[in-house]
Design an enzyme around this catalytic site. Sequence first.
Site, mmCIF file in Angstrom:
data_model
loop_
_atom_site.group_PDB
_atom_site.id
_atom_site.type_symbol
_atom_site.label_atom_id
_atom_site.label_comp_id
_atom_site.label_asym_id
_atom_site.label_seq_id
_atom_site.Cartn_x
_atom_site.Cartn_y
_atom_site.Cartn_z
ATOM 1 N N ASP A 46 0.781 -1.247 0.000
ATOM 2 C CA ASP A 46 0.000 0.000 0.000
ATOM 3 C C ASP A 46 0.813 1.297 0.000
ATOM 4 O O ASP A 46 1.767 1.431 0.773
ATOM 5 C CB ASP A 46 -0.864 0.105 1.265
ATOM 6 N N GLU A 228 -10.625 -2.304 4.318
ATOM 7 C CA GLU A 228 -9.273 -1.822 4.624
ATOM 8 C C GLU A 228 -9.083 -0.439 4.002
ATOM 9 O O GLU A 228 -9.824 -0.042 3.094
ATOM 10 C CB GLU A 228 -8.216 -2.763 4.027
#
Length: 509
Positions: A46, A228
């Site tokens: 990420d 998420e």
Amino acid sequence: MKKKIIGLLLLCMIIDHEVKGQTERLNTEKYRPQIHFSPEAHWMNDPNGMVYYNGKYHLFYQYFPGGNEWGPMHWAHATSIDLVHWERLPVALYPDNLGYIFSGSAVVDYHNTSGFGKDGKIPLVAIFTHHNVDGEQEKRKDFQNQSLAYSLDEGKSWTKYEGNPVLHNPGITDFRDPKVMWYEAGKKWIMTLATKDRVTFYSSTDLKNWSKESEFGEHTGAHGGVWECPDLFPLKLNGKTYWVLIVNINPGAPNGGSGGQYFIGDFNGKDFTPVNTQTRWIDYGADDYAGITWSNTGERKVFIGWMNNWLYANKVPTSTWRGATTLPRELKLQKVNNEILLASMPVKELEKIALKPVVKTNVAIKGDNDLMNGIKLHSPFKLEIKSDELKSFTISVENDHGDKLLVGYDEKKNSYFIDRSKSGMVSFDENFSKIHYAPRIARGKKMDISLFIDVASAELFTDEGLTVMTDVFFPYKPMDIIRFKAKNGSLLKEVKYTPLKSIWTGDKL
Ligand code: FRU
């Protein structure tokens, strides 16, 4: 003496040459993205802590310096002045006794609400999840907690707050990925946190003490996996402010595995109220995950994702590194048939790497045509096509090895698609060799597409960014031919092929 100086100069030149050679080597490996950020070596996932400050876009990201697969997470760091060219910097945050450093965000604390500022220096504050592996192994529920670190030198060095964690886990196994923004109307910070199957909003006046405001999403949106990496921000359309809530989800994306959904609504400092509850996706391709936006960019919102999918991220056949970001994209709202939708298009700064385009007008297609009449292409490139009529078509991006990446529109399904089943190396994971579909959301009959092809990725932006697809692929040889197929014929008003310059060449502008 003179000889000594000449000798030294020669030595410097040799070292300089060596260093440049090394940098070049490091960016020319097979499958190394040429217009996307990727770490020099090792694993990334990420994007984290994206914040714009003093003329620089900071990009932190989930990073494991010890290998090419996911491992103990750090925050690595890079900066850019234009969102296109990146400078890779030393790791910013290392795991500690509270745990690995999971995803999160960063803000500029202009008013020094946190008290971290010193001698008039404005602190950059990172808010991230501490993931405690011991707690996880002991099967406790509270092993993810939110913590702070700050920097007084524009992100070069970071100090973790001694009072960490600042937001304690109330007993929720998935309690992570804080995205913090300043909510001016209420003069407070708002944290949007992924809490298993919903998001929870918290507020704070000093970034250290947080109170719960509300929850959203238990019964709304896609729920095929854990929620998420959320993001919440205002965006204007014709002078009216709407609130956009991005929620990444894994698995449960429309084409399998990881993806990012969004909701448009209102936020009053406490509750988020959607104006429409239909599930919409920022990107329908397989490889745009954990995407969120930069903070401190004013009304402009710039989004970037991790160009990968947890289904096979640990197996993609790159060599010294694994993972890259998507192209940065500017987010805008559009009204289609009374619904407010989020559109994303690559940032305009990418024009800096555009080389001389080949433009053709009124191209009549019958059957199967080599669009560039035998000119060998150079990837990366951008292909833009406009037409007054949208009919079924297939663009085949090929090489003479026989690899083919098919990108197109299917009129019967009213869907765009990317078929990577014959695009090269596909057998490293059973989930990879697939055709991905994306609904066409725009209504009109006009065709408008931009396709960005890097050495190992395709990003399709249609209808001014209403339907977007990102897919990675791994051809055996560079793709250098584009064929355009339209069974029932087609008249393309404009075809524009623009070769793009590598972002790693060193010349910044
Ligand atoms: C999303 C994610 C986050 C987490 C991080 C760990 O890809 O699972 O929820 O913070 O990756 O690396």
